[in-house]
Scaffold this active site. Structure first.
Site, PDB file in Angstrom:
ATOM      1  N   ASP A  58       4.319  -2.456   2.852  1.00 22.20           N
ATOM      2  CA  ASP A  58       2.920  -2.716   2.787  1.00 22.20           C
ATOM      3  C   ASP A  58       2.258  -2.621   4.170  1.00 22.20           C
ATOM      4  OD1 ASP A  58       0.727  -4.066   0.715  1.00 22.20           O
ATOM      5  OD2 ASP A  58       0.479  -5.000   2.739  1.00 22.20           O
ATOM      6  N   ASN A  66     -10.030  -0.414   7.283  1.00 21.66           N
ATOM      7  CA  ASN A  66     -11.046   0.329   6.269  1.00 21.66           C
ATOM      8  C   ASN A  66     -12.426  -0.447   6.803  1.00 21.66           C
ATOM      9  OD1 ASN A  66      -9.855   1.959   4.637  1.00 21.66           O
ATOM     10  ND2 ASN A  66      -9.285   0.487   3.101  1.00 21.66           N
ATOM     11  N   HIS A  71     -13.309   4.222   5.697  1.00 21.23           N
ATOM     12  CA  HIS A  71     -12.217   4.514   4.466  1.00 21.23           C
ATOM     13  C   HIS A  71     -11.594   5.799   4.935  1.00 21.23           C
ATOM     14  CE1 HIS A  71     -12.687   1.377   1.635  1.00 21.23           C
ATOM     15  NE2 HIS A  71     -14.172   1.379   2.031  1.00 21.23           N
ATOM     16  N   ASP A  75      -7.587   6.426   4.839  1.00 18.02           N
ATOM     17  CA  ASP A  75      -6.960   7.531   4.316  1.00 18.02           C
ATOM     18  C   ASP A  75      -5.862   8.276   5.070  1.00 18.02           C
ATOM     19  OD1 ASP A  75      -8.215   6.890   1.830  1.00 18.02           O
ATOM     20  OD2 ASP A  75      -9.771   8.756   2.120  1.00 18.02           O
ATOM     21  N   GLU A 101      -2.584   0.037  -0.500  1.00 16.24           N
ATOM     22  CA  GLU A 101      -1.532   0.448   0.853  1.00 16.24           C
ATOM     23  C   GLU A 101      -0.257   0.005   0.756  1.00 16.24           C
ATOM     24  OE1 GLU A 101      -3.435  -3.969   1.379  1.00 16.24           O
ATOM     25  OE2 GLU A 101      -3.959  -2.018   0.134  1.00 16.24           O
TER      26      GLU A 101
END
Length: 200
Positions: A58, A66, A71, A75, A101
């Site tokens: 994780d 973010n 975002h 990404d 994530e």
């Protein structure tokens, strides 16, 4: 002409099958594909009495990434983490995006100590990433928390295996992030030394 058309149809079918089992952002296998493969590998491990290990990964503080950088930066982080995961798992292992994530690696035939070494290499590779979208930043790098669990052939279900790996991953976060934690169960004697945390 007919053979050419058949070839094109088969190629299109293969492409559609790949789309159905791949995550669109990272190109890793998706959760559905991972689940099907995990059930098959668990059955094989039981028949052959062979080891099977799962690593849950994780990305740390992903919401902050973010929120602060957008975002598109998030990404890019996910794509780069996926690249690191692909680079450090073994050729016969399966890497997947589990959701958001969170990532997962399935290591058939890998005993716990070997999987722990793989997890540590993945952790270090992620910590070494430098993401252009995060510059300038006070901490312009990404870390991850990892949980490792080996399948117990005698007593465990697939869901229980995943739950132990997930719990170990959250323990890694509780202990400070950027570290690997082995799930309760088959813990190698040298695990605390080898997986000494280096997080912040």
């Amino acid at each position: 002409a007919a053979m050419g058309l058949l070839s094109e149809v088969e190629a299109a079918r293969r492409a559609l099958r790949e789309v159905a089992i791949r995550d669109g952002l990272t190109n890793l296998y998706n959760r559905r594909c991972f689940g099907a493969r995990l059930h098959a590998e668990v059955s094989q491990a039981r028949r052959m009495a062979s080891p099977l290990t799962v690593i849950m990964i994780d990305v740390d503080h992903f919401k902050r990434i973010n929120d602060l950088w957008g975002h598109s930066a998030g990404d890019e982080v996910l794509q780069r983490v996926a690249d690191a995961l692909i680079a450090y798992v073994r050729p016969d292992d399966l890497s997947a995006r589990f959701g958001g994530e969170e990532f997962v690696a399935l290591l058939p035939g890998a005993p716990l100590d070997e999987a722990a070494d793989v997890a540590e290499r993945i952790r270090l590779a992620i910590a070494d990433l430098r993401i252009a979208s995060l510059e300038p930043a006070e901490t312009p790098h990404v870390t991850a928390s990892l949980g490792i669990a080996a399948f117990d052939h005698d007593t465990e279900t697939v869901d229980q295996l995943l739950q132990r790996a997930d719990s170990a991953m959250y323990a890694a976060k509780t202990e400070g992030r950027n570290r690997c934690v082995i799930a309760a169960g088959r813990v190698p004697a040298d695990a605390p030394r080898r997986l000494q945390s280096q997080g912040s």
